[in-house]
Design an enzyme around this catalytic site. Structure first.
Site, PDB file in Angstrom:
ATOM      1  N   CYS A   1     -55.853 -28.104 -13.482  1.00 29.55           N
ATOM      2  CA  CYS A   1     -56.692 -27.137 -12.876  1.00 29.55           C
ATOM      3  C   CYS A   1     -57.872 -26.825 -13.948  1.00 29.55           C
ATOM      4  O   CYS A   1     -57.706 -26.485 -15.187  1.00 29.55           O
ATOM      5  CB  CYS A   1     -56.395 -26.070 -12.427  1.00 29.55           C
TER       6      CYS A   1
ATOM      7  N   CYS B   1     -59.135 -18.894 -12.232  1.00 31.90           N
ATOM      8  CA  CYS B   1     -57.979 -19.223 -11.580  1.00 31.90           C
ATOM      9  C   CYS B   1     -57.095 -18.159 -11.636  1.00 31.90           C
ATOM     10  O   CYS B   1     -56.524 -17.860 -12.781  1.00 31.90           O
ATOM     11  CB  CYS B   1     -57.536 -20.593 -12.012  1.00 31.90           C
TER      12      CYS B   1
ATOM     13  N   ASP C   1     -15.610 -23.254 -15.436  1.00 32.17           N
ATOM     14  CA  ASP C   1     -17.177 -22.847 -15.738  1.00 32.17           C
ATOM     15  C   ASP C   1     -17.417 -21.147 -15.254  1.00 32.17           C
ATOM     16  O   ASP C   1     -17.577 -20.913 -14.106  1.00 32.17           O
ATOM     17  CB  ASP C   1     -18.025 -23.574 -14.718  1.00 32.17           C
TER      18      ASP C   1
ATOM     19  N   LYS D   1     -17.234 -33.920 -20.582  1.00 32.78           N
ATOM     20  CA  LYS D   1     -18.160 -33.227 -19.533  1.00 32.78           C
ATOM     21  C   LYS D   1     -18.385 -34.190 -18.242  1.00 32.78           C
ATOM     22  O   LYS D   1     -18.355 -35.340 -18.407  1.00 32.78           O
ATOM     23  CB  LYS D   1     -19.513 -32.995 -20.003  1.00 32.78           C
TER      24      LYS D   1
ATOM     25  N   CYS E   1     -57.259 -21.960  -6.808  1.00 31.95           N
ATOM     26  CA  CYS E   1     -58.658 -21.451  -6.951  1.00 31.95           C
ATOM     27  C   CYS E   1     -59.660 -22.324  -6.422  1.00 31.95           C
ATOM     28  O   CYS E   1     -60.866 -22.194  -6.480  1.00 31.95           O
ATOM     29  CB  CYS E   1     -58.795 -21.060  -8.419  1.00 31.95           C
TER      30      CYS E   1
ATOM     31  N   CYS F   1     -57.760 -27.718  -7.198  1.00 30.12           N
ATOM     32  CA  CYS F   1     -56.572 -26.573  -7.386  1.00 30.12           C
ATOM     33  C   CYS F   1     -56.165 -25.725  -6.243  1.00 30.12           C
ATOM     34  O   CYS F   1     -56.890 -25.488  -5.534  1.00 30.12           O
ATOM     35  CB  CYS F   1     -57.039 -25.484  -8.580  1.00 30.12           C
TER      36      CYS F   1
ATOM     37  N   SER G   1     -16.476 -22.870 -30.346  1.00 26.54           N
ATOM     38  CA  SER G   1     -17.154 -23.678 -29.435  1.00 26.54           C
ATOM     39  C   SER G   1     -16.319 -25.041 -29.233  1.00 26.54           C
ATOM     40  O   SER G   1     -15.433 -25.363 -29.984  1.00 26.54           O
ATOM     41  CB  SER G   1     -18.573 -23.868 -29.304  1.00 26.54           C
TER      42      SER G   1
ATOM     43  N   LYS H   1     -12.076 -27.661 -17.653  1.00 23.34           N
ATOM     44  CA  LYS H   1     -12.960 -26.734 -18.299  1.00 23.34           C
ATOM     45  C   LYS H   1     -13.622 -26.031 -17.247  1.00 23.34           C
ATOM     46  O   LYS H   1     -14.562 -26.466 -16.528  1.00 23.34           O
ATOM     47  CB  LYS H   1     -14.044 -27.608 -18.963  1.00 23.34           C
TER      48      LYS H   1
ATOM     49  N   GLU I   1      -6.993 -30.112 -19.489  1.00 20.44           N
ATOM     50  CA  GLU I   1      -6.873 -28.660 -18.762  1.00 20.44           C
ATOM     51  C   GLU I   1      -8.519 -29.012 -18.195  1.00 20.44           C
ATOM     52  O   GLU I   1      -9.267 -29.575 -18.731  1.00 20.44           O
ATOM     53  CB  GLU I   1      -7.291 -27.601 -19.680  1.00 20.44           C
TER      54      GLU I   1
ATOM     55  N   TYR J   1      -8.162 -17.212 -16.143  1.00 22.34           N
ATOM     56  CA  TYR J   1      -7.500 -18.218 -16.581  1.00 22.34           C
ATOM     57  C   TYR J   1      -6.979 -18.284 -18.012  1.00 22.34           C
ATOM     58  O   TYR J   1      -8.374 -18.446 -18.691  1.00 22.34           O
ATOM     59  CB  TYR J   1      -7.967 -19.532 -15.731  1.00 22.34           C
TER      60      TYR J   1
ATOM     61  N   ASP K   1       0.972  -1.166  -0.038  1.00 24.12           N
ATOM     62  CA  ASP K   1      -0.128  -0.171   0.037  1.00 24.12           C
ATOM     63  C   ASP K   1       0.934   1.332   0.019  1.00 24.12           C
ATOM     64  O   ASP K   1       0.619   2.222  -0.658  1.00 24.12           O
ATOM     65  CB  ASP K   1      -0.892   0.025   1.330  1.00 24.12           C
TER      66      ASP K   1
HETATM   67  S1  IVH Z   1     -10.607 -24.296 -25.577  1.00 24.13           S
HETATM   68  C1  IVH Z   1     -11.041 -24.037 -29.871  1.00 24.13           C
HETATM   69  N1  IVH Z   1     -10.077 -24.790 -23.089  1.00 24.13           N
HETATM   70  O1  IVH Z   1     -15.740 -23.441 -22.826  1.00 24.13           O
HETATM   71  C2  IVH Z   1     -11.088 -24.599 -28.477  1.00 24.13           C
HETATM   72  N2  IVH Z   1     -12.111 -23.811 -23.562  1.00 24.13           N
HETATM   73  O2  IVH Z   1     -17.267 -24.810 -25.040  1.00 24.13           O
HETATM   74  C3  IVH Z   1     -11.759 -23.422 -27.541  1.00 24.13           C
HETATM   75  N3  IVH Z   1     -13.796 -23.074 -21.568  1.00 24.13           N
HETATM   76  O3  IVH Z   1     -16.504 -20.514 -24.190  1.00 24.13           O
HETATM   77  C4  IVH Z   1     -11.951 -23.266 -26.205  1.00 24.13           C
HETATM   78  N4  IVH Z   1     -12.271 -23.924 -20.340  1.00 24.13           N
HETATM   79  O4  IVH Z   1     -14.402 -20.388 -23.040  1.00 24.13           O
HETATM   80  C5  IVH Z   1     -11.168 -24.261 -23.919  1.00 24.13           C
HETATM   81  N5  IVH Z   1      -9.693 -25.280 -20.804  1.00 24.13           N
HETATM   82  C6  IVH Z   1     -10.619 -24.781 -21.795  1.00 24.13           C
HETATM   83  C7  IVH Z   1     -11.866 -24.064 -21.382  1.00 24.13           C
HETATM   84  C8  IVH Z   1     -12.785 -23.713 -22.363  1.00 24.13           C
HETATM   85  C9  IVH Z   1     -13.738 -23.155 -20.365  1.00 24.13           C
HETATM   86  C10 IVH Z   1     -14.934 -22.513 -22.403  1.00 24.13           C
HETATM   87  C11 IVH Z   1     -14.483 -21.668 -23.570  1.00 24.13           C
HETATM   88  C12 IVH Z   1     -15.500 -21.680 -24.754  1.00 24.13           C
HETATM   89  C13 IVH Z   1     -16.253 -22.916 -24.051  1.00 24.13           C
HETATM   90  C14 IVH Z   1     -16.262 -23.848 -25.401  1.00 24.13           C
END
Ligand code: IVH
Length: 724
Positions: A455, A461, A147, A343, A440, A437, A111, A145, A143, A253, A66
């Site tokens: 109902c 109602c 959220d 997933k 009513c 219901c 995606s 995924k 990696e 990240y 600070d």
């Molecule tokens: S790679 C071409 N790595 O998931 C590959 N995406 O379904 C593009 N996400 O909106 C994404 N963790 O932001 C990648 N370790 C990870 C991720 C990741 C989360 C998200 C990403 C995208 C969505 C794709």
């Protein structure tokens, strides 16, 4: 020396008085010292930030940090021209915006394809190896995924110049001022050798504990809490005032790069290590994996680690490590063939079923809702969950007092999966279907063959009325701002609203509205203004707003596009009702009846089968519904006249090819829509093809389109074309 002279003479030229110039020289000398000190302080603060937020290994106390920070602030306020955009003091510099501008991503944000079990992961690995012609193990990186909310950061010459949301993948929103407030993210990259332009993709997340603290703070201040950390992260990034974002516990990240103007390493793992060396936060679970088995093991260990992780993850991502192999694999639709998301199953938890209530929906359907002992599952605290219907309750044999398993995935409504029989108490109560219901008191009915109890109260109602009104004003319907669920409940209870038509008569109750708590002149004006504005609408919205059973916004759009005018829809509905009532030939088979009815205009629409058609016919056959429709029109609700035939054919003269499966439409439905818009659908791709519409698992047609340079679009791209 030269720069000092330049500063001095530039300053002197603005000052006529020579004495001021003489005074200036000592200042300029100390300014040089100030510049040196400011640079040193910035360097030190960046280092401390990095150690604190990225390495989690601070080397100075907060008080010392600070002190350095305030010293830098004081120099920058004495010498505003020494201030740089990437100074650690400038995280919250910008003033609140009125709206975000949109930015096109330099390369699209894609995606990911999904897999849900080991077999699907194996199929993914096989496809990769087949395409690359490799029989040995592929090097992947694994990696979590994350959220959170996906963002794209642009660094020019190592300096953060822009942060944007993902948006639709092509265009996002410019949220630079908010992005800059994220503490673990460098405003200037460390080290050297930065690409001239670098786009870093990653996820902005909020750790569980800090999410809970934020919610506690919001609730204490009488504000709405967030449902889960992802919504909290996304919502915090979309604040118009960066000072609010700065107050939120956000972390970034990195998980990949878009544009990289420089010598990009041949392996993604190395690229990620490079990002890390430049000070960008990389998740600690990033791992290089050799072959399918290593991927499976990685997933198993991540799944185990998950409950103890502060950042929520909903699976893991496997990506081919080698850049050249990625190029060769390319893309399907908007997802790379070189990556997949595996997933995790939706999270489950057990808790006690305290009671079951029956909620009355817009169409009178009674849905059993479980009241639960609150439990944290799938990133949110759950105290209500659906039990779907009486058949499901019977099938699962759930009883009040049972310990039950609850599942919650993403944004879907939590559900009760079933009882834990070993823990059933002796006094567990069987759930009874209501005979009346709960709102009513009207009798309920359960039509033969249906799982749903309804109902019979209809317009009597109030619960149905409330739900119908909420639907009427909802975003995809008339979209009336300021008339939300809470207001509707109050207005119905007070007798101000007994039908949608009454909404347009609220202006005659101005005085009554003004008497209410929390309503001033301004809020009443805003509400009445929004109601007035909603009268200019579209036919599709109006049809949707009517709340005809099973007519969702897609069907409403289709009906509006096909019929153009409400009268045309009404007369088709009448014709269908007449057909239904026609005496059938005695020996008519079910199939023959289906053929006879199927010829009606209403049934020619995509998505309109016998049930939907019957609901539409039934709706317009009901005199009270017709009265409401005419009364609404008499209030001045209107929409633009249908476009001339040629205008309504945005795909006239265009040739399209369909490949793969689209998320919401069957191939036939897509074809019908394209043809209704004047387009032609053919089976093979050539240079004459205007568009290839690609869904998931698109095959050789997509490859051919890419080879020939034909435009490739997905379902939303097609929707945009259809809307002209
Ligand atoms: S790679 C071409 N790595 O998931 C590959 N995406 O379904 C593009 N996400 O909106 C994404 N963790 O932001 C990648 N370790 C990870 C991720 C990741 C989360 C998200 C990403 C995208 C969505 C794709």
């Amino acid at each position: 020396m030269r720069s000092l002279k330049w500063i001095a003479s530039a300053a002197c030229s603005k000052v006529a008085d020579r004495r001021a110039c003489r005074v200036f020289f000592p200042v300029a000398v100390s300014k040089q010292a100030a510049r040196k000190r400011a640079d040193a302080l910035r360097e030190a603060l960046r280092e401390h930030n990095h150690r604190y937020y990225v390495l989690d290994d601070p080397s100075v106390s907060d008080a010392e940090y600070d002190r350095l920070f305030r010293e830098l602030q004081s120099i920058e306020s004495d010498y505003p021209d020494l201030l740089t955009d990437d100074s650690p003091t400038q995280r919250v510099g910008a003033r609140p915006a009125t709206q975000f501008s949109s930015v096109d991503h330099a390369s699209p944000m894609l995606s990911l394809g999904n897999c849900f079990d080991d077999q699907e992961l194996q199929d993914f690995d096989r496809r990769v190896r087949e395409t690359l012609g490799i029989s040995s193990d592929i090097a992947y990186i694994g990696e979590p995924k994350y959220d959170g909310a996906a963002v794209n950061l642009s660094y020019d010459g190592g300096v953060l110049v822009r942060g944007a949301t993902r948006g639709d993948g092509r265009t996002g929103e410019d949220i630079t001022s908010n992005i800059r407030t994220i503490r673990n993210l460098p405003l200037r990259l460390r080290g050297r050798g930065h690409p001239a332009r670098l786009e870093v993709r990653g996820e902005v997340v909020m750790p569980r504990d800090e999410f809970a603290q934020l919610n506690a703070r919001l609730e204490a201040a009488g504000q709405k809490a967030f449902v889960n950390p992802r919504n909290a992260a996304a919502g915090s990034l979309r604040q118009l005032d960066p000072a609010i974002t700065a107050d939120r516990p956000l972390y970034f990240y990195a998980h990949g790069v878009g544009v990289y103007e420089g010598n990009k390493p041949a392996s993604d793992y190395d690229t990620m290590q490079q990002l890390k060396a430049w000070g960008l936060p990389i998740g600690s679970h990033l791992t290089r994996l050799d072959g399918l088995d290593a991927c499976r093991d990685y997933r198993a260990s991540l799944l185990q680690a998950r409950p103890g992780m502060q950042v929520e993850i909903d699976g893991c991502v496997f990506k081919v490590d080698d850049e050249a192999a990625r190029q060769e694999l390319g893309f399907v639709s908007r997802a790379p063939r070189w990556a997949t998301a595996y997933k995790f199953p939706a999270e489950e938890a057990t808790t006690t079923l305290l009671a079951v209530e029956f909620q009355v929906g817009r169409t009178g359907a009674l849905t059993p809702v479980a009241r639960l002992e609150p439990v944290f599952v799938g990133g949110a605290t759950v105290s209500n969950a659906t039990l779907h219907n009486m058949d499901e309750i019977a099938r699962k044999d759930v009883r009040i007092g049972d310990t039950v398993t609850v599942r919650r995935a993403g944004d879907v409504i939590p559900e009760v999966l079933g009882p834990v029989l070993s823990e059933r108490p002796d006094d567990a109560q069987v759930i009874q279907a209501p005979r009346q219901c709960p709102d009513c008191g009207s009798a309920v009915e359960r039509p033969e063959g249906e799982a749903v109890i309804r109902c019979t109260g209809g317009l009597v109602c109030q619960a149905q009325l409330r739900e119908a009104l909420k639907h009427f004003v909802s975003r995809q319907a008339l979209d009336i701002d300021g008339l939300g669920a809470r207001q509707i409940e109050q207005f119905v209870a007070e007798g101000l609203l007994a039908s949608p038509v009454d909404i347009f008569r609220l202006n005659t109750h101005r005085a009554a509205l003004l008497e209410r708590d929390g309503y001033g002149e301004k809020s009443v004006d805003n509400l009445l203004g929004a109601i007035e504005a909603s009268k200019q609408t579209t036919l599709a919205r109006f049809i949707y707003a009517l709340g005809i059973r099973e007519v969702g916004s897609t069907t409403a759009n289709d009906l509006a596009a096909h019929f153009g005018e409400l009268e045309a829809l009404q007369s088709a509905a009448r014709a269908y009702a007449d057909k239904l009532a026609e005496p059938a030939p005695e020996d008519e088979t079910a199939a023959a009846r289906e053929r006879r009815l199927g010829e009606s205009e209403l049934r020619q629409m995509p998505n309109v089968g016998p049930t939907v058609a019957e609901h539409i016919a039934g709706f317009f056959a009901e005199p009270r519904n017709r009265e409401v429709v005419s009364a609404l029109l008499a209030q001045g609700i209107e929409w633009p006249a249908p476009r001339a035939a040629s205008g309504a054919q945005p795909l006239k003269g265009k040739t399209l090819v369909l490949t793969g499966s689209l998320p919401d439409w069957t191939r036939d439905q897509a074809k019908q829509r394209i043809e209704a818009a004047g387009g032609r659908v053919t089976g093979s791709v050539s240079k004459k093809t205007d568009y290839v519409v690609a869904g998931s698992d698109a095959g050789s047609k997509l490859e051919k389109a890419e080879r020939l340079g034909v435009s490739v679009i997905d379902q939303s791209g097609l929707q945009a074309l259809l809307e002209g």
